[in-house]
Design a protein around this motif. Sequence first.
Motif, PDB file in Angstrom:
ATOM      1  N   ASP A 117     -86.750 -30.531   5.594  1.00 62.96           N
ATOM      2  CA  ASP A 117     -87.084 -30.145   4.227  1.00 62.96           C
ATOM      3  C   ASP A 117     -87.010 -31.342   3.281  1.00 62.96           C
ATOM      4  O   ASP A 117     -87.852 -31.493   2.386  1.00 62.96           O
ATOM      5  CB  ASP A 117     -86.144 -29.041   3.743  1.00 62.96           C
ATOM      6  CG  ASP A 117     -86.378 -27.718   4.465  1.00 62.96           C
ATOM      7  OD1 ASP A 117     -87.452 -27.548   5.079  1.00 62.96           O
ATOM      8  OD2 ASP A 117     -85.466 -26.856   4.414  1.00 62.96           O
ATOM      9  N   TYR A 120     -90.012 -33.615   3.890  1.00 66.58           N
ATOM     10  CA  TYR A 120     -91.208 -33.022   3.295  1.00 66.58           C
ATOM     11  C   TYR A 120     -91.195 -33.207   1.775  1.00 66.58           C
ATOM     12  O   TYR A 120     -92.198 -33.626   1.177  1.00 66.58           O
ATOM     13  CB  TYR A 120     -91.290 -31.534   3.634  1.00 66.58           C
ATOM     14  CG  TYR A 120     -92.270 -30.796   2.761  1.00 66.58           C
ATOM     15  CD1 TYR A 120     -93.644 -30.935   2.956  1.00 66.58           C
ATOM     16  CD2 TYR A 120     -91.828 -29.985   1.705  1.00 66.58           C
ATOM     17  CE1 TYR A 120     -94.553 -30.288   2.134  1.00 66.58           C
ATOM     18  CE2 TYR A 120     -92.731 -29.344   0.878  1.00 66.58           C
ATOM     19  CZ  TYR A 120     -94.086 -29.489   1.095  1.00 66.58           C
ATOM     20  OH  TYR A 120     -94.979 -28.864   0.273  1.00 66.58           O
ATOM     21  N   LYS A 125     -94.531 -34.144  -0.405  1.00 69.36           N
ATOM     22  CA  LYS A 125     -94.699 -33.492  -1.706  1.00 69.36           C
ATOM     23  C   LYS A 125     -94.485 -34.472  -2.850  1.00 69.36           C
ATOM     24  O   LYS A 125     -95.215 -34.471  -3.844  1.00 69.36           O
ATOM     25  CB  LYS A 125     -93.749 -32.309  -1.845  1.00 69.36           C
ATOM     26  CG  LYS A 125     -93.969 -31.521  -3.137  1.00 69.36           C
ATOM     27  CD  LYS A 125     -93.037 -30.333  -3.245  1.00 69.36           C
ATOM     28  CE  LYS A 125     -93.268 -29.582  -4.550  1.00 69.36           C
ATOM     29  NZ  LYS A 125     -92.332 -28.436  -4.695  1.00 69.36           N
ATOM     30  N   MET A 168     -94.964 -36.589   8.482  1.00 71.81           N
ATOM     31  CA  MET A 168     -95.171 -36.622   7.037  1.00 71.81           C
ATOM     32  C   MET A 168     -96.066 -37.798   6.644  1.00 71.81           C
ATOM     33  O   MET A 168     -96.905 -37.682   5.745  1.00 71.81           O
ATOM     34  CB  MET A 168     -93.832 -36.710   6.305  1.00 71.81           C
ATOM     35  CG  MET A 168     -92.920 -35.529   6.527  1.00 71.81           C
ATOM     36  SD  MET A 168     -93.686 -33.934   6.144  1.00 71.81           S
ATOM     37  CE  MET A 168     -92.497 -32.817   6.886  1.00 71.81           C
TER      38      MET A 168
END
Length: 260
Positions: A117, A120, A125, A168
């Motif tokens: 998480d 990411y 993001k 990623m």
Amino acid sequence: MNDTTTTSLGLLAGKVALVTGAGRGIGAAAARLFAREGARVLLAARTEDQLKTVTDEITADGGTAAYAECDLADADSVRAAVEQAVDRYGRLDVAFNNGASGQRPGPLDQTPEADFDRLYAVNLKGQWLAMAAEVAAIRATAGSGALVNTSSVGSHGANPELPVYGAMKRALNSLTESAAVTYGPEGIRVNAIAPGGTRTEMIREWEAESPGLLERITAHTPLGRMAEPEEIAQAAAWLLSDRASYVNGTLLRVDGGARL
């Protein structure tokens, strides 16, 4: 160790540049280089003492620089850093989206969900947030410009030691290509660089978790050595400059031939 310091060519003269991940490693080298090449630079990263040190070095050397604390996992923080560049310098011309978070080397089934998480949120993001804010700022001020994202040589294929990090970065390659097609017609070029093994704090942290990593990287690099951070920064500076005015949507490998 190779001396990679070069004489300024004025590649970025008159431009305002934002650099994320600018407190250390490639980002710090890029901030110093961009200032030497004539840019006014806004450094962004999470750690204020590192940012202050690099900013002070730039100004002591005659450059123009300021900094903003920025966490790429925090949307408001990302937007605020871009806004600060515009508020301080009146415009934004170019941005080097270099900030990233590393992962502990190991197979994907041993990667904690919390680490996935985080990778990411920061490495994908956070880059998306930065690109969106930067495009808006360039549109509203300079009108045209360029972005460069830091990918990785590990994004090209299987990456068993850093599977989530590699995934990623591969997704970032796709974002880069999509942005290049979307914003190219407006005169905003978007490219990425894919560094190979580079002497940074992050790779030394990986070496501590996976002894022998540096030797393995060097053994698979035809140039027979690691890169210095400034060598990677030089590639970013060129892509952001008007010398690369017809380069758009490219993933430039800066890896010593490691993937040949």
